[in-house]
Scaffold this motif. Sequence first.
Motif, PDB file in Angstrom:
ATOM      1  N   MET A 184     -36.845  -2.711  -2.773  1.00  0.00           N
ATOM      2  CA  MET A 184     -37.774  -1.583  -2.596  1.00  0.00           C
ATOM      3  C   MET A 184     -37.124  -0.245  -2.956  1.00  0.00           C
ATOM      4  SD  MET A 184     -40.903  -1.806  -1.978  1.00  0.00           S
ATOM      5  CE  MET A 184     -42.047  -0.466  -2.191  1.00  0.00           C
ATOM      6  N   PRO A 185     -35.872   0.020  -2.512  1.00  0.00           N
ATOM      7  CA  PRO A 185     -35.233   1.270  -2.953  1.00  0.00           C
ATOM      8  C   PRO A 185     -35.122   1.392  -4.472  1.00  0.00           C
ATOM      9  CG  PRO A 185     -34.067   0.419  -1.058  1.00  0.00           C
ATOM     10  CD  PRO A 185     -35.102  -0.602  -1.417  1.00  0.00           C
ATOM     11  N   VAL A 186     -34.857   0.277  -5.178  1.00  0.00           N
ATOM     12  CA  VAL A 186     -34.788   0.370  -6.643  1.00  0.00           C
ATOM     13  C   VAL A 186     -36.160   0.755  -7.201  1.00  0.00           C
ATOM     14  CG1 VAL A 186     -34.394  -0.899  -8.793  1.00  0.00           C
ATOM     15  CG2 VAL A 186     -32.861  -1.237  -6.866  1.00  0.00           C
ATOM     16  N   ILE A 187     -37.236   0.186  -6.623  1.00  0.00           N
ATOM     17  CA  ILE A 187     -38.586   0.544  -7.068  1.00  0.00           C
ATOM     18  C   ILE A 187     -38.860   2.027  -6.801  1.00  0.00           C
ATOM     19  CG2 ILE A 187     -41.035   0.200  -6.578  1.00  0.00           C
ATOM     20  CD1 ILE A 187     -40.397  -2.756  -6.163  1.00  0.00           C
ATOM     21  N   ALA A 188     -38.458   2.503  -5.610  1.00  0.00           N
ATOM     22  CA  ALA A 188     -38.663   3.922  -5.264  1.00  0.00           C
ATOM     23  C   ALA A 188     -37.909   4.816  -6.239  1.00  0.00           C
ATOM     24  CB  ALA A 188     -38.216   4.186  -3.832  1.00  0.00           C
ATOM     25  N   LEU A 255     -49.110   1.758  -5.678  1.00  0.00           N
ATOM     26  CA  LEU A 255     -48.040   0.957  -6.251  1.00  0.00           C
ATOM     27  C   LEU A 255     -48.490  -0.478  -6.566  1.00  0.00           C
ATOM     28  CD1 LEU A 255     -45.126   1.827  -6.724  1.00  0.00           C
ATOM     29  CD2 LEU A 255     -44.544   0.699  -4.569  1.00  0.00           C
ATOM     30  N   PHE A 256     -48.388  -0.853  -7.844  1.00  0.00           N
ATOM     31  CA  PHE A 256     -48.707  -2.231  -8.208  1.00  0.00           C
ATOM     32  C   PHE A 256     -47.795  -2.737  -9.326  1.00  0.00           C
ATOM     33  CE2 PHE A 256     -50.775  -5.269 -11.022  1.00  0.00           C
ATOM     34  CZ  PHE A 256     -51.046  -6.294 -10.136  1.00  0.00           C
ATOM     35  N   THR A 257     -47.824  -2.040 -10.477  1.00  0.00           N
ATOM     36  CA  THR A 257     -47.111  -2.507 -11.665  1.00  0.00           C
ATOM     37  C   THR A 257     -45.634  -2.751 -11.393  1.00  0.00           C
ATOM     38  OG1 THR A 257     -48.625  -1.107 -12.894  1.00  0.00           O
ATOM     39  CG2 THR A 257     -46.768  -1.997 -14.111  1.00  0.00           C
ATOM     40  N   GLU A 258     -44.990  -1.817 -10.683  1.00  0.00           N
ATOM     41  CA  GLU A 258     -43.543  -1.897 -10.507  1.00  0.00           C
ATOM     42  C   GLU A 258     -43.136  -3.105  -9.676  1.00  0.00           C
ATOM     43  OE1 GLU A 258     -45.361   0.818 -10.131  1.00  0.00           O
ATOM     44  OE2 GLU A 258     -44.775   2.005 -11.881  1.00  0.00           O
ATOM     45  N   PRO A 259     -43.695  -3.302  -8.462  1.00  0.00           N
ATOM     46  CA  PRO A 259     -43.316  -4.516  -7.736  1.00  0.00           C
ATOM     47  C   PRO A 259     -43.739  -5.794  -8.448  1.00  0.00           C
ATOM     48  CG  PRO A 259     -44.927  -3.256  -6.480  1.00  0.00           C
ATOM     49  CD  PRO A 259     -44.513  -2.411  -7.630  1.00  0.00           C
ATOM     50  N   TYR A 260     -44.887  -5.762  -9.129  1.00  0.00           N
ATOM     51  CA  TYR A 260     -45.380  -6.963  -9.798  1.00  0.00           C
ATOM     52  C   TYR A 260     -44.427  -7.401 -10.896  1.00  0.00           C
ATOM     53  CZ  TYR A 260     -48.447 -10.061 -12.465  1.00  0.00           C
ATOM     54  OH  TYR A 260     -48.973 -11.125 -13.127  1.00  0.00           O
ATOM     55  N   GLY A 270     -41.360 -11.310  -0.241  1.00  0.00           N
ATOM     56  CA  GLY A 270     -42.308 -10.240   0.059  1.00  0.00           C
ATOM     57  C   GLY A 270     -41.665  -8.921   0.421  1.00  0.00           C
ATOM     58  N   ALA A 271     -40.342  -8.776   0.186  1.00  0.00           N
ATOM     59  CA  ALA A 271     -39.666  -7.544   0.582  1.00  0.00           C
ATOM     60  C   ALA A 271     -40.091  -6.345  -0.248  1.00  0.00           C
ATOM     61  CB  ALA A 271     -38.148  -7.721   0.492  1.00  0.00           C
ATOM     62  N   SER A 272     -40.720  -6.582  -1.404  1.00  0.00           N
ATOM     63  CA  SER A 272     -41.178  -5.435  -2.190  1.00  0.00           C
ATOM     64  C   SER A 272     -42.668  -5.538  -2.500  1.00  0.00           C
ATOM     65  CB  SER A 272     -40.371  -5.330  -3.481  1.00  0.00           C
ATOM     66  OG  SER A 272     -40.542  -6.490  -4.254  1.00  0.00           O
ATOM     67  N   THR A 273     -43.397  -6.320  -1.696  1.00  0.00           N
ATOM     68  CA  THR A 273     -44.843  -6.416  -1.899  1.00  0.00           C
ATOM     69  C   THR A 273     -45.498  -5.106  -1.505  1.00  0.00           C
ATOM     70  OG1 THR A 273     -44.712  -8.733  -1.332  1.00  0.00           O
ATOM     71  CG2 THR A 273     -46.885  -7.760  -1.354  1.00  0.00           C
ATOM     72  N   SER A 274     -46.425  -4.640  -2.340  1.00  0.00           N
ATOM     73  CA  SER A 274     -47.170  -3.436  -1.985  1.00  0.00           C
ATOM     74  C   SER A 274     -48.582  -3.853  -1.564  1.00  0.00           C
ATOM     75  CB  SER A 274     -47.236  -2.497  -3.182  1.00  0.00           C
ATOM     76  OG  SER A 274     -48.051  -3.068  -4.185  1.00  0.00           O
ATOM     77  N   PRO A 275     -49.300  -2.989  -0.829  1.00  0.00           N
ATOM     78  CA  PRO A 275     -50.661  -3.361  -0.400  1.00  0.00           C
ATOM     79  C   PRO A 275     -51.599  -3.680  -1.571  1.00  0.00           C
ATOM     80  CG  PRO A 275     -49.884  -1.472   0.845  1.00  0.00           C
ATOM     81  CD  PRO A 275     -48.857  -1.728  -0.213  1.00  0.00           C
ATOM     82  N   VAL A 276     -51.481  -2.923  -2.678  1.00  0.00           N
ATOM     83  CA  VAL A 276     -52.383  -3.202  -3.804  1.00  0.00           C
ATOM     84  C   VAL A 276     -52.051  -4.560  -4.422  1.00  0.00           C
ATOM     85  CG1 VAL A 276     -53.164  -2.404  -6.064  1.00  0.00           C
ATOM     86  CG2 VAL A 276     -52.764  -0.756  -4.255  1.00  0.00           C
ATOM     87  N   LEU A 277     -50.755  -4.881  -4.474  1.00  0.00           N
ATOM     88  CA  LEU A 277     -50.344  -6.206  -4.968  1.00  0.00           C
ATOM     89  C   LEU A 277     -50.925  -7.306  -4.078  1.00  0.00           C
ATOM     90  CD1 LEU A 277     -48.644  -7.786  -6.986  1.00  0.00           C
ATOM     91  CD2 LEU A 277     -46.654  -7.403  -5.553  1.00  0.00           C
TER      92      LEU A 277
ATOM     93  N   LEU B 224     -53.086  -2.274 -14.494  1.00  0.00           N
ATOM     94  CA  LEU B 224     -53.785  -3.096 -13.499  1.00  0.00           C
ATOM     95  C   LEU B 224     -55.224  -3.450 -13.905  1.00  0.00           C
ATOM     96  CD1 LEU B 224     -54.057  -4.495 -10.777  1.00  0.00           C
ATOM     97  CD2 LEU B 224     -54.447  -2.275  -9.720  1.00  0.00           C
ATOM     98  N   TRP B 225     -56.030  -2.437 -14.278  1.00  0.00           N
ATOM     99  CA  TRP B 225     -57.435  -2.728 -14.530  1.00  0.00           C
ATOM    100  C   TRP B 225     -57.657  -3.632 -15.742  1.00  0.00           C
ATOM    101  CZ3 TRP B 225     -61.585  -3.706 -12.262  1.00  0.00           C
ATOM    102  CH2 TRP B 225     -62.777  -3.792 -12.975  1.00  0.00           C
ATOM    103  N   PRO B 226     -57.109  -3.298 -16.938  1.00  0.00           N
ATOM    104  CA  PRO B 226     -57.301  -4.234 -18.059  1.00  0.00           C
ATOM    105  C   PRO B 226     -56.698  -5.614 -17.782  1.00  0.00           C
ATOM    106  CG  PRO B 226     -55.858  -2.407 -18.691  1.00  0.00           C
ATOM    107  CD  PRO B 226     -56.441  -2.065 -17.369  1.00  0.00           C
ATOM    108  N   PHE B 227     -55.662  -5.659 -16.957  1.00  0.00           N
ATOM    109  CA  PHE B 227     -55.061  -6.936 -16.560  1.00  0.00           C
ATOM    110  C   PHE B 227     -56.069  -7.778 -15.784  1.00  0.00           C
ATOM    111  CE2 PHE B 227     -52.641  -8.930 -12.954  1.00  0.00           C
ATOM    112  CZ  PHE B 227     -52.038  -9.947 -13.676  1.00  0.00           C
TER     113      PHE B 227
END
Lengths: 317, 293
Positions: A184-188, A255-260, A270-277, B224-227
Amino acid sequence: MSTLQAPPEAPPPSRAARPSKAAPSWVASLVGRHPVGIVLAAPYAVFLALVFAWPLCLAVWISFHDYFFAAPGVEVERPFVGLDNYRTVLSDPDVRESLVNVGVFLVINVPLTVVLALVLATALNGAIRGRTFLRVAYYVPYVAASVALVAVWLFLFSSDGMVNQILGPLAPDPSWLVNSTLAMPVIALFVTWKQLGFFILLYLAALQNVPKELYESASTDGASRFRSFLHVTVPGVRPATLLVVILATITGANLFTEPYLLTNGGGPNGASTSPVLLMYQRGIEQGNPDTAAAIGVILVILVLVISLVNRRLLERD
Amino acid sequence: MAPDARTTEAAPETTGERSRGRTILRHLVLYAGALVFLFPFYYMVVGSLQKEPDTSLGGAFPTGGFTLDNYTQINERVDLVQSLVNSGIFTGGVLLGTVVFGVLAGYALARLEFRGQGTLFATMLLVQIIPFQLLIIPIYVMIVRTYGLADSYLGMILPFAINSTAVFIFRQFFRQLPEDLFSAARLDGASELRILWSVALPLVRPALVTAVLLTFIGPWNEFLWPFLVTKDTGMQPLAVSLANYISNVAGRAANPYGAILAGSVVLAAPAVALFVAFQKRFTSSDLGSGVKG
């Protein structure tokens, strides 16, 4: 009902008397002085209703029902279940962990963004050699696609990547992106790096509004550069700081793309799961749009609360 | 008297020295920071041209062995041309909607007085606080499940068709123009559309370019959306096909990093090039007028 009320801003008589094409006063009280504005703004209003207001209502509706995907046109029962979805979501340890993860993200990202952006903007403000080059350098990560930049970070931070090659025996084990404390810190850090240029630009704009006389009087009072930064610059750019904090919070909630991509779907464990993910996994992968919608509603409420609290804290004089 | 004179004489010299030292320090910090910021881009290009991935420090400064193989390889897995075309159509659709309808709405909000104006303005501000990502479930239900717009350009474009931030920026720019201009034109009997086209738009043209460039990077980089909307690889924008390559195929390729980085260069290059070419447009004052409110 509202047509019975007097128009809030009655046009002054001098204006109404002008031989313009403005509507007569009774029409004006009904539709405004320039009814054509309704026509010009209509597409945008429809757009907001269609992809903002209606989905927001639909999200709330879905979150209170037992909702599942069905083939288009097929009539299915979707019974009202009250707060069941919310109960499921709030007792789900994965959801709680994702909220904690966003907390970790914000604790690192927001202070780092505010301090770095303000310091770099202050240093960039005023005459400096190669100013254009520097501005471009700081802004370029903001312009480039996350997906492209994530790829380089994957390359840099993988277990045999350059960062670990340089660190040698100091390299963390397990490596950065598969380490439950460090992921998570690397993502931040990634997001701070990516967005910083935009916030530097915001601060550069705000610095133009700090009165020069304040700096002059500070230096006549014998204040050091550092003290005048603390006592003139920092309070002078407070509205921009509020904006930076709110925008950074929204980024965190999004946040979605980065953790994904960076941590392969929100791992390790799940240590870097975000709510949108989690919304994506629960709602679309696993076919539970009702609980996913509940996560969305909770997040909207949290974002609004955080924005309001920040506004209260930062707008106080 | 004499000692006083000496101190006042000495003072400017020391402050001059100190400020020179400070200027050097300021340059040092700024340029060191800039290197940190630019290094990943440099590394992206270098890595995309190397035959074998070399992750040592020396690998960042190769002297030979450059090849375009990685570009050929990513092109075999991901149809780069088709993906770029899809990205272009998606971005173009969003830009068209934003410029045409956004300018109309921005003008109406800034210069006209009509019923519902306050509500529309308040909603526009609210939209910028509520993140789009949090509405993906209902929007997915509507666009994919109800209207069956999966794997279509319309489905991709619809949620972004008018960019609210751009509408806000347009409004700010139209508001800065003097009211006399508008009342004079109205006195001459010009219609609002004509005033917008011949009076207001030419005056805000530079700002318009800035807003268009800022809007461009949104859909071009959106993932995200187009995905969610596209399952058909022939419909996917480059950001989506590259991301899918990263998470699915990469492990099986000969030089996965090289191929991924080659795809990244292709994805990042158009936005970066446009920005560098137009960087003078991204001035703090332009943005500031959008931010001051």
